[in-house]
Motif scaffolding. Structure first.
Motif, PDB file in Angstrom:
ATOM      1  N   ASP A 139       0.824  -1.208   0.000  1.00 37.63           N
ATOM      2  CA  ASP A 139       0.000   0.000   0.000  1.00 37.63           C
ATOM      3  C   ASP A 139       0.856   1.254   0.000  1.00 37.63           C
ATOM      4  OD1 ASP A 139      -2.577  -1.202   0.087  1.00 37.63           O
ATOM      5  OD2 ASP A 139      -2.140  -1.791   2.148  1.00 37.63           O
ATOM      6  N   VAL A 140       1.965   1.179   0.754  1.00 35.50           N
ATOM      7  CA  VAL A 140       2.860   2.329   0.808  1.00 35.50           C
ATOM      8  C   VAL A 140       3.465   2.566  -0.584  1.00 35.50           C
ATOM      9  CG1 VAL A 140       4.992   3.196   1.817  1.00 35.50           C
ATOM     10  CG2 VAL A 140       3.348   2.015   3.243  1.00 35.50           C
ATOM     11  N   ASP A 184       2.128   1.644  -3.445  1.00 33.25           N
ATOM     12  CA  ASP A 184       1.051   2.103  -4.323  1.00 33.25           C
ATOM     13  C   ASP A 184       0.809   3.595  -4.111  1.00 33.25           C
ATOM     14  OD1 ASP A 184      -1.117   1.473  -6.207  1.00 33.25           O
ATOM     15  OD2 ASP A 184      -2.431   2.002  -4.542  1.00 33.25           O
ATOM     16  N   ALA A 185       0.788   4.004  -2.848  1.00 30.01           N
ATOM     17  CA  ALA A 185       0.572   5.416  -2.546  1.00 30.01           C
ATOM     18  C   ALA A 185       1.706   6.255  -3.122  1.00 30.01           C
ATOM     19  CB  ALA A 185       0.465   5.618  -1.037  1.00 30.01           C
ATOM     20  N   GLY A 186       2.931   5.783  -2.953  1.00 34.15           N
ATOM     21  CA  GLY A 186       4.084   6.524  -3.467  1.00 34.15           C
ATOM     22  C   GLY A 186       4.014   6.702  -4.966  1.00 34.15           C
ATOM     23  N   LYS A 187       3.729   5.614  -5.662  1.00 39.90           N
ATOM     24  CA  LYS A 187       3.636   5.688  -7.120  1.00 39.90           C
ATOM     25  C   LYS A 187       2.451   6.560  -7.533  1.00 39.90           C
ATOM     26  CE  LYS A 187       3.253   2.814 -11.230  1.00 39.90           C
ATOM     27  NZ  LYS A 187       2.652   1.578 -11.760  1.00 39.90           N
ATOM     28  N   GLY A 188       1.332   6.348  -6.852  1.00 36.38           N
ATOM     29  CA  GLY A 188       0.117   7.079  -7.200  1.00 36.38           C
ATOM     30  C   GLY A 188       0.232   8.568  -6.957  1.00 36.38           C
ATOM     31  N   MET A 189       1.126   8.955  -6.050  1.00 41.04           N
ATOM     32  CA  MET A 189       1.291  10.387  -5.804  1.00 41.04           C
ATOM     33  C   MET A 189       2.302  11.018  -6.755  1.00 41.04           C
ATOM     34  SD  MET A 189       0.918  11.018  -1.780  1.00 41.04           S
ATOM     35  CE  MET A 189       2.369  10.113  -1.402  1.00 41.04           C
ATOM     36  N   GLY A 190       2.906  10.183  -7.593  1.00 42.26           N
ATOM     37  CA  GLY A 190       3.761  10.749  -8.622  1.00 42.26           C
ATOM     38  C   GLY A 190       5.248  10.608  -8.370  1.00 42.26           C
ATOM     39  N   MET A 191       5.651   9.527  -7.695  1.00 43.42           N
ATOM     40  CA  MET A 191       7.082   9.285  -7.555  1.00 43.42           C
ATOM     41  C   MET A 191       7.561   8.496  -8.770  1.00 43.42           C
ATOM     42  SD  MET A 191       7.832   8.220  -3.671  1.00 43.42           S
ATOM     43  CE  MET A 191       7.631   9.357  -2.324  1.00 43.42           C
ATOM     44  N   GLN A 236      12.640   7.272  -7.398  1.00 48.12           N
ATOM     45  CA  GLN A 236      12.269   7.902  -6.129  1.00 48.12           C
ATOM     46  C   GLN A 236      11.607   6.908  -5.187  1.00 48.12           C
ATOM     47  OE1 GLN A 236      10.045  11.027  -7.957  1.00 48.12           O
ATOM     48  NE2 GLN A 236      11.566  12.597  -7.500  1.00 48.12           N
ATOM     49  N   ILE A 289      11.460   5.053  -0.470  1.00 52.53           N
ATOM     50  CA  ILE A 289      10.568   4.110   0.215  1.00 52.53           C
ATOM     51  C   ILE A 289      11.218   2.738   0.371  1.00 52.53           C
ATOM     52  CG2 ILE A 289       8.315   3.032   0.251  1.00 52.53           C
ATOM     53  CD1 ILE A 289       7.266   5.297  -1.457  1.00 52.53           C
ATOM     54  N   MET A 305      -2.459   4.570 -13.277  1.00 48.20           N
ATOM     55  CA  MET A 305      -1.896   3.451 -12.536  1.00 48.20           C
ATOM     56  C   MET A 305      -2.186   2.192 -13.335  1.00 48.20           C
ATOM     57  SD  MET A 305      -0.428   4.633  -9.842  1.00 48.20           S
ATOM     58  CE  MET A 305      -0.319   3.499  -8.459  1.00 48.20           C
ATOM     59  N   VAL A 318       4.102  10.566 -14.506  1.00 56.29           N
ATOM     60  CA  VAL A 318       4.563  11.043 -13.200  1.00 56.29           C
ATOM     61  C   VAL A 318       3.997  12.434 -12.916  1.00 56.29           C
ATOM     62  CG1 VAL A 318       6.608  11.817 -11.958  1.00 56.29           C
ATOM     63  CG2 VAL A 318       6.610   9.599 -13.104  1.00 56.29           C
ATOM     64  N   ARG A 330       0.239  12.213 -12.221  1.00 54.75           N
ATOM     65  CA  ARG A 330      -0.100  11.723 -10.883  1.00 54.75           C
ATOM     66  C   ARG A 330       0.140  12.776  -9.816  1.00 54.75           C
ATOM     67  NH1 ARG A 330       3.139   6.540 -12.198  1.00 54.75           N
ATOM     68  NH2 ARG A 330       1.686   5.578 -13.647  1.00 54.75           N
ATOM     69  N   ARG A 331       1.148  13.621 -10.046  1.00 63.25           N
ATOM     70  CA  ARG A 331       1.402  14.681  -9.062  1.00 63.25           C
ATOM     71  C   ARG A 331       0.284  15.712  -9.060  1.00 63.25           C
ATOM     72  NH1 ARG A 331       7.904  15.370 -10.169  1.00 63.25           N
ATOM     73  NH2 ARG A 331       8.409  13.306  -9.368  1.00 63.25           N
ATOM     74  N   TYR A 343      -4.534  11.292  -4.438  1.00 63.56           N
ATOM     75  CA  TYR A 343      -4.725   9.838  -4.443  1.00 63.56           C
ATOM     76  C   TYR A 343      -4.837   9.340  -3.014  1.00 63.56           C
ATOM     77  CZ  TYR A 343      -3.806   5.025  -6.029  1.00 63.56           C
ATOM     78  OH  TYR A 343      -3.879   3.694  -6.321  1.00 63.56           O
ATOM     79  N   MET A 381       3.692   6.862   4.688  1.00 59.20           N
ATOM     80  CA  MET A 381       5.040   6.317   4.789  1.00 59.20           C
ATOM     81  C   MET A 381       5.369   6.146   6.276  1.00 59.20           C
ATOM     82  SD  MET A 381       5.701   6.377   1.604  1.00 59.20           S
ATOM     83  CE  MET A 381       4.430   6.878   0.466  1.00 59.20           C
TER      84      MET A 381
END
Lengths: 220, 402
Positions: free
Chosen positions: A116-117, A119-126, A130, A135, B52, B73, B76-77, B81, B89
């Motif tokens: 989930d972490v 997925d969140a990282g990728k989904g937020m645009g990392m 990165q 992560i 995604m 990228v 998504r920013r 989400y 994190m």
């Protein structure tokens, strides 16, 4: 000498050959470190790589497993045929044996990061990089270090045996003791520092491991 | 249109079609809820919006720009989400978590910190929580952070994948209020995946009901409750919820009787008595020639009149309580019932008489809404008692031989 007790013989040996034992200690230590360092340089990226391409993991881990099953004396002798006598062969052997714990721990560490972490990282645009640097690696670092710690303890054992193919070090002292009549004290003079080295490295690395475990609480 | 999705289709290599011909236009500030059974393609559809997942065919445009031509990228920013399992994190403080996207976008440290303080306030959490780690927060607090994290870089569209599914009902409600506030007051656009019908009906401005990759119905919550497209939708909403919702979606005109008995003021008492007799009623509504409601006369009034030629208009009760045809039952039922009258005339906006609501019809509706089911058959308690009784006798019978 003969009428002295084992302990006083040992003290006598250290007092007369202290500097020699120290230099052999150094040598053993360095050979092990070099081998494990090489193992880390190859093993960590390999572990990361197979965690991304999971289909490859059985192959890579399988190979590392096979290496691990070969007795170390046999491995040293086989490599000696190709690389000759000396420290290089021992370093290569230590390298080969450190691969399994390092690859396996890196791989496990990478996979244990919460999906989930990620997925969140990728989904937020990392970017992939990165995600890896902010992560994956921070969250699996302690597991990777545990692998290195394991590899180093194994490595020290192999380096000592390596004196049979002329790499020197504390193994030399042990071998000399086995050849001498009543050489018990000499064996101990080689074996005790070796054990000490293994214990200290283990403690130091477990300390580092704890320090590198990411903080998840403001209490500490 | 802020977001437009046309003919979206997602087919997996194994031939499974997850989404089939999905079309949706989303305006700014809308709150879209995707709802359906599991495997209906709602999450798949949502995940295609921030790439995604990649659609097999079809186009998604944000502000008329095709997202497949954008850098994923960067895309998504620009889209918030939020996922079900929060995904904070664990090794970063709350502040670092909130600042994540702004940091990726290269905001200055001061601006980021300022934003973090603003966001924690928006989440209605204390400022000193910024220095804490996610593991030290409760689930509800964590998801509050998860929600405001998605807004920290002023994202316009926020995607939420069953964000409150894992929370207890009370926490869930307070978080629903939070996102409702964000949508209504900040004008954010939400795409919200849920399997909780109450949540969808409560939050959404538009509900997209999906089944097996297809849209079954796309409409406002009110319209879906009023006119479920088919049995699937009815089942998904649930009989009980439909009945409960009735007072709030049914208008007076839907339950009124269409042809009330009325009379014009120039008619005589004789005419009135005859009409009452014919239609078997005890009250007549009085309207003028154009059908505008004037008042009413009832049997008691007529009894008091001795001259059979008196015009009805002379003794009409002018103080008549009436309701508008388009008002919702939920809004008027209290007033009607409190008046204590048997029947209430219904008028249109020009006060023309269009129907009549009987007290019985109203009580039925209210009763159903309270009970939750139209015909709950309650078994009488006697069979159970009979069983117990039988068991008792049996035991006694067993003791006799000793």
């Amino acid at each position: 000498m003969k009428d002295m007790g084992l302990l006083s013989q040992l003290v006598y040996y250290f007092s007369h050959n202290g500097m020699y034992v120290l230099s052999q200690f150094n040598q053993t230590f360095l050979v092990s470190i070099y081998g494990v360092l090489l193992g880390a340089i190859v093993g960590i990226p390999l572990g990361i790589w197979i965690s991304q391409y999971r289909r490859l993991s059985p192959v890579i881990i399988g190979i590392a497993n096979v290496i691990q099953t070969i007795p170390s004396l046999a491995m040293l002798s086989i490599l000696m045929l190709g690389l000759g006598l000396g420290q290089t062969t021992v370093i290569v052997t230590v390298f080969l044996y450190s691969l399994l714990p390092i690859i396996k721990n890196t791989y496990t560490g990478m996979l244990s990061v919460d999906a989930d972490v990620l997925d969140a990282g990728k989904g937020m645009g990392m970017t992939r990089f990165q995600v890896m640097m902010t992560i994956r690696i921070p969250l699996s670092l302690s597991v990777i270090i545990a692998g290195i710690r394991n590899a180093l303890v194994i490595g020290i054992g192999i380096t000592v045996i390596g004196s049979f193919i002329g790499s020197g070090g504390l193994g030399d002292i042990i071998v000399r003791g086995t050849n001498a009549t009543n050489g018990g004290a000499i064996i101990l003079a080689g074996a005790l520092p070796t054990a000490l080295m293994a214990i200290i490295t283990d403690l130091v690395l477990s300390f580092i491991e704890k320090r590198l475990t990411p903080k998840t609480s403001s209490e500490r | 249109m802020l977001l437009s999705m046309e003919h979206l289709r997602k087919e997996y290599p194994n031939g499974k079609i997850a989404v089939d011909d999905f079309n949706l236009q989303v305006g700014r500030g809308e709150f879209i809820a995707f709802i359906g059974t599991s495997g209906s393609g709602k999450t798949t559809t949502m995940r295609m919006i921030n790439r995604m997942l990649k659609q097999t065919s079809g186009t998604i445009k944000i502000n008329d720009k095709d997202i497949s031509k954008m850098d994923p990228v960067k895309l998504r920013r620009s889209i918030g989400y939020v996922i079900q399992n929060i995904g904070l994190m664990p090794h970063m403080t709350i502040q670092e978590n909130i600042e994540m996207v702004p940091k990726l976008l290269g905001w200055s440290k001061e601006k980021r910190a300022e934003q973090a303080h603003k966001m924690i306030e928006l989440a209605q959490l204390p400022d000193d929580m910024l220095k804490r780690y996610p593991g030290e927060l409760s689930g509800g607090q964590q998801q509050r952070i998860g929600v405001v994290r998605a807004l920290a870089a002023d994202q316009e569209i926020i995607l939420m994948d069953e964000p409150f599914g894992a929370l207890d009902p009370i926490t869930r409600e307070s978080l629903q209020d939070l996102v409702k506030h964000l949508q209504e007051d900040l004008g954010k656009t939400f795409i919200f995946v849920t399997h909780d019908m109450d949540e969808a009906l409560h939050l959404a401005t538009k509900v997209v009901i999906m089944s097996q990759g297809k849209q079954v119905q796309v409409d406002t919550p009110e319209n879906i409750l009023r006119h479920p497209a088919n049995d699937f939708v009815t089942n998904l909403i649930g009989e009980e919820r439909l009945i409960r919702a009735q007072p709030n979606i049914l208008s007076v005109s839907q339950i009124m009787l269409k042809n009330p008995v009325s009379i014009t003021p120039d008619k005589t008492v004789d005419d009135a008595i005859e009409l009452m007799h014919d239609r078997r009623v005890d009250t007549l509504l009085v309207t003028d020639d154009a059908g505008v409601l004037q008042g009413y006369v009832d049997l008691e009034d007529i009894n008091r009149i001795t001259d059979p030629h008196t015009a009805v208009g002379d003794f009409t009760n002018r103080q008549v309580f009436f309701v508008k045809a388009d008002s919702l039952i939920g809004d008027t039922v209290d007033r009607i019932l409190k008046q204590g009258v048997k029947n209430v005339p219904v008028v249109d906006k020009d006060k023309h008489l269009v129907g009549i609501v009987t007290r019985t019809a109203l009580v039925d509706i209210v009763y159903d809404a309270l009970r939750g089911a139209p015909e709950a058959n309650e078994e009488p308690a006697s069979p159970i008692n009979a069983d117990i009784h039988a068991a008792a006798t049996h035991d006694e019978g067993g003791e006799i031989p000793q």
